[in-house]
Design a protein around this motif. Sequence first.
Motif, PDB file in Angstrom:
ATOM      1  N   ASN A  75      -0.949 -25.942  -5.059  1.00  0.00           N
ATOM      2  CA  ASN A  75      -1.803 -27.038  -4.608  1.00  0.00           C
ATOM      3  C   ASN A  75      -1.908 -28.185  -5.615  1.00  0.00           C
ATOM      4  OD1 ASN A  75      -3.381 -26.591  -1.878  1.00  0.00           O
ATOM      5  ND2 ASN A  75      -3.032 -24.584  -2.796  1.00  0.00           N
ATOM      6  N   ALA A  76      -1.317 -28.026  -6.808  1.00  0.00           N
ATOM      7  CA  ALA A  76      -1.189 -29.160  -7.714  1.00  0.00           C
ATOM      8  C   ALA A  76      -0.037 -30.057  -7.276  1.00  0.00           C
ATOM      9  CB  ALA A  76      -0.959 -28.670  -9.144  1.00  0.00           C
ATOM     10  N   LEU A  77       0.933 -29.477  -6.585  1.00  0.00           N
ATOM     11  CA  LEU A  77       2.152 -30.175  -6.209  1.00  0.00           C
ATOM     12  C   LEU A  77       2.139 -30.702  -4.783  1.00  0.00           C
ATOM     13  CD1 LEU A  77       4.394 -27.558  -7.931  1.00  0.00           C
ATOM     14  CD2 LEU A  77       4.605 -30.006  -8.406  1.00  0.00           C
ATOM     15  N   THR A  78       1.480 -29.985  -3.894  1.00  0.00           N
ATOM     16  CA  THR A  78       1.490 -30.364  -2.482  1.00  0.00           C
ATOM     17  C   THR A  78       0.217 -29.859  -1.822  1.00  0.00           C
ATOM     18  OG1 THR A  78       2.844 -30.350  -0.455  1.00  0.00           O
ATOM     19  CG2 THR A  78       2.695 -28.282  -1.686  1.00  0.00           C
ATOM     20  N   ALA A  79       0.031 -30.217  -0.566  1.00  0.00           N
ATOM     21  CA  ALA A  79      -1.136 -29.764   0.192  1.00  0.00           C
ATOM     22  C   ALA A  79      -0.748 -29.659   1.655  1.00  0.00           C
ATOM     23  CB  ALA A  79      -2.302 -30.725   0.005  1.00  0.00           C
ATOM     24  N   GLY A  80      -1.551 -28.931   2.412  1.00  0.00           N
ATOM     25  CA  GLY A  80      -1.253 -28.728   3.823  1.00  0.00           C
ATOM     26  C   GLY A  80      -1.131 -27.251   4.145  1.00  0.00           C
ATOM     27  N   PRO A  81      -0.746 -26.901   5.374  1.00  0.00           N
ATOM     28  CA  PRO A  81      -0.710 -25.498   5.795  1.00  0.00           C
ATOM     29  C   PRO A  81       0.161 -24.599   4.927  1.00  0.00           C
ATOM     30  CG  PRO A  81      -0.586 -26.919   7.708  1.00  0.00           C
ATOM     31  CD  PRO A  81      -0.483 -27.818   6.506  1.00  0.00           C
ATOM     32  N   ALA A  82       1.275 -25.122   4.389  1.00  0.00           N
ATOM     33  CA  ALA A  82       2.154 -24.288   3.564  1.00  0.00           C
ATOM     34  C   ALA A  82       1.499 -23.878   2.260  1.00  0.00           C
ATOM     35  CB  ALA A  82       3.469 -25.021   3.279  1.00  0.00           C
ATOM     36  N   TRP A 123      -9.888 -22.099  -7.183  1.00  0.00           N
ATOM     37  CA  TRP A 123      -9.985 -22.625  -5.822  1.00  0.00           C
ATOM     38  C   TRP A 123      -8.987 -21.923  -4.905  1.00  0.00           C
ATOM     39  CZ3 TRP A 123      -6.707 -25.153  -2.430  1.00  0.00           C
ATOM     40  CH2 TRP A 123      -7.313 -25.777  -1.330  1.00  0.00           C
ATOM     41  N   GLU A 124      -7.754 -21.743  -5.351  1.00  0.00           N
ATOM     42  CA  GLU A 124      -6.757 -21.043  -4.529  1.00  0.00           C
ATOM     43  C   GLU A 124      -7.166 -19.592  -4.296  1.00  0.00           C
ATOM     44  OE1 GLU A 124      -2.485 -23.305  -5.179  1.00  0.00           O
ATOM     45  OE2 GLU A 124      -2.782 -21.346  -6.111  1.00  0.00           O
ATOM     46  N   ARG A 125      -7.690 -18.968  -5.350  1.00  0.00           N
ATOM     47  CA  ARG A 125      -8.091 -17.567  -5.216  1.00  0.00           C
ATOM     48  C   ARG A 125      -9.231 -17.402  -4.216  1.00  0.00           C
ATOM     49  NH1 ARG A 125      -8.062 -16.713 -10.274  1.00  0.00           N
ATOM     50  NH2 ARG A 125     -10.282 -16.855 -10.767  1.00  0.00           N
ATOM     51  N   ASN A 126     -10.078 -18.438  -4.086  1.00  0.00           N
ATOM     52  CA  ASN A 126     -11.255 -18.357  -3.214  1.00  0.00           C
ATOM     53  C   ASN A 126     -11.067 -19.076  -1.881  1.00  0.00           C
ATOM     54  OD1 ASN A 126     -12.742 -16.832  -5.063  1.00  0.00           O
ATOM     55  ND2 ASN A 126     -13.503 -18.655  -6.101  1.00  0.00           N
ATOM     56  N   LEU A 127      -9.832 -19.275  -1.441  1.00  0.00           N
ATOM     57  CA  LEU A 127      -9.619 -19.848  -0.115  1.00  0.00           C
ATOM     58  C   LEU A 127     -10.341 -19.014   0.940  1.00  0.00           C
ATOM     59  CD1 LEU A 127      -5.816 -20.766  -0.339  1.00  0.00           C
ATOM     60  CD2 LEU A 127      -7.692 -22.377   0.027  1.00  0.00           C
ATOM     61  N   PRO A 128     -10.893 -19.644   1.978  1.00  0.00           N
ATOM     62  CA  PRO A 128     -11.710 -18.904   2.947  1.00  0.00           C
ATOM     63  C   PRO A 128     -10.947 -17.813   3.694  1.00  0.00           C
ATOM     64  CG  PRO A 128     -11.278 -21.144   3.699  1.00  0.00           C
ATOM     65  CD  PRO A 128     -10.856 -21.080   2.273  1.00  0.00           C
ATOM     66  N   GLN A 129      -9.626 -17.946   3.815  1.00  0.00           N
ATOM     67  CA  GLN A 129      -8.848 -16.908   4.500  1.00  0.00           C
ATOM     68  C   GLN A 129      -8.651 -15.658   3.652  1.00  0.00           C
ATOM     69  OE1 GLN A 129      -7.884 -20.054   3.866  1.00  0.00           O
ATOM     70  NE2 GLN A 129      -5.679 -20.276   3.593  1.00  0.00           N
ATOM     71  N   HIS A 130      -9.040 -15.733   2.386  1.00  0.00           N
ATOM     72  CA  HIS A 130      -8.963 -14.551   1.523  1.00  0.00           C
ATOM     73  C   HIS A 130     -10.232 -13.719   1.703  1.00  0.00           C
ATOM     74  CE1 HIS A 130      -5.998 -16.829  -1.366  1.00  0.00           C
ATOM     75  NE2 HIS A 130      -5.459 -16.508  -0.204  1.00  0.00           N
ATOM     76  N   ASN A 131     -10.327 -13.116   2.880  1.00  0.00           N
ATOM     77  CA  ASN A 131     -11.528 -12.377   3.266  1.00  0.00           C
ATOM     78  C   ASN A 131     -11.122 -11.275   4.234  1.00  0.00           C
ATOM     79  OD1 ASN A 131     -13.952 -11.439   4.311  1.00  0.00           O
ATOM     80  ND2 ASN A 131     -14.808 -13.469   4.705  1.00  0.00           N
ATOM     81  N   LEU A 132     -11.285 -10.037   3.826  1.00  0.00           N
ATOM     82  CA  LEU A 132     -10.874  -8.908   4.661  1.00  0.00           C
ATOM     83  C   LEU A 132     -11.682  -8.799   5.944  1.00  0.00           C
ATOM     84  CD1 LEU A 132     -10.361  -6.095   1.974  1.00  0.00           C
ATOM     85  CD2 LEU A 132      -8.593  -7.326   3.238  1.00  0.00           C
ATOM     86  N   ASP A 133     -12.868  -9.385   5.984  1.00  0.00           N
ATOM     87  CA  ASP A 133     -13.747  -9.234   7.143  1.00  0.00           C
ATOM     88  C   ASP A 133     -13.489 -10.263   8.238  1.00  0.00           C
ATOM     89  OD1 ASP A 133     -15.040  -7.072   5.976  1.00  0.00           O
ATOM     90  OD2 ASP A 133     -16.465  -8.374   4.916  1.00  0.00           O
TER      91      ASP A 133
END
Length: 450
Positions: free
Chosen positions: A128-135, A46-56
Amino acid sequence: MLPRPYLRALTACYLRSKQLILTGNRRAQILLLPVDPLTYEKLWLWERNLPQHNLDLPFPEGKTGRYVKFSNQAHRLGWNNVFNEILMNNHLAYASKRAYVFPTFMWSLSHYPWPPSQRAEQPFTPLNALTAGPAAGGPWDEGDNAPRAIHESWFETVCPVEERRIINTTEVKPYIRAAEGDTIFSHWQKLLLDAPERCIEIVPDLYEHDNFPQVFDLWLWGSTRIISLWDSFSKSPTSRLLETSPIVESAVARNKYLFLPRGPRPPHPAPRDPFQRMLAMHIRRGDYKKSCEGLASFGSTFYSWNLLPFLPDVFTPLEEGHPDRIQRAMEHCSPGIDAILKKVREARSDYLHASQGGQQTLDVLYILTNEHDEWLDNLKEILRKDGWETIVTSHELELDAEQIDVSMAVDMDMARRAAVFIGNGWSSFTSNIVHRRLVDGKKPITIRLY
């Protein structure tokens, strides 16, 4: 011998407590059953596929976005020493109009809950197992065009080494080392804003030159110089949008029933939510005594947000050479049962007096602690005699393997929700709870320090 269905259930999870309540209220004393540490395969994906991980993606993200990676961040320490720095670095990246590069949590082996025979050489846990949010890569406010944080593995793709500007902390820190926190922040913010390079990586100086090479280092966190950052940091989207991770949320929900009051019905209306009737207190013992002795000898002040001047309890170390310097500090950093009982009574009385003319209820006690022996049993017995009918400790929570891995964050979230919290002023664990309580809108009178 336990019935086979129970054995299968027990081997499915790693229990913190040596006591499990079974169907029909049967109790069985069990040894902690070994299981392999967590793999977190789905969460890593899930972390690897975050939507911001996109060069385009268009600017300010994607291949034209601006990024900053803090390779000088603390690691292999306790969660809270790492966590407060993650949050402040994210705040700095946001103010500098750059995407923060968030790390994977790297465990200190002494804090990892699985024994050496059952862990990798270096255990890791997804942020993301420990916390969530923008950081941790979550979204900003609706309409906020700030770039979202990316995982450190994606930084290798979007910012290849040849496109990075490397800034060694030795180029910056010597000139602002003793400055106020807001001055340090502004200096780094200007540097990151003005730098034309898309990708910046901040790397540490040699340990011999700076044994705390972070942008916001221990000397800052452990001094009143940090206070100048409170106003901007506490109101920032980094703080406002900080969330509890789903794993932690599930642990809190799973154990909420433990806090339902056991005593007689109070003579006036009381909240149904047990957290609104709870006093939570952080008691760290064992390994912490040695740390307290060092802090007392050094003459240390409280840590970070525990130093906020509007909190009810302050501590000023006695001058060097004073015969009572160490003893006085130890009374606060490593309090005995009498001192704890006195603080609990004081915190309860002050809260009830300040709350609607004393018409609140405070009858549930949660003890966040690493203590296991008869000292804790003695404390609980004394507190029961003092009128606390419902007393729960960290060790009585029922947690599955994922929840055990993040159990420090579970305790923190319990304390965040409690009506009143008593913490240790030298503790980063306490400081991060103070931060969240104040951002949540809790009043200073509900935050006490030994």
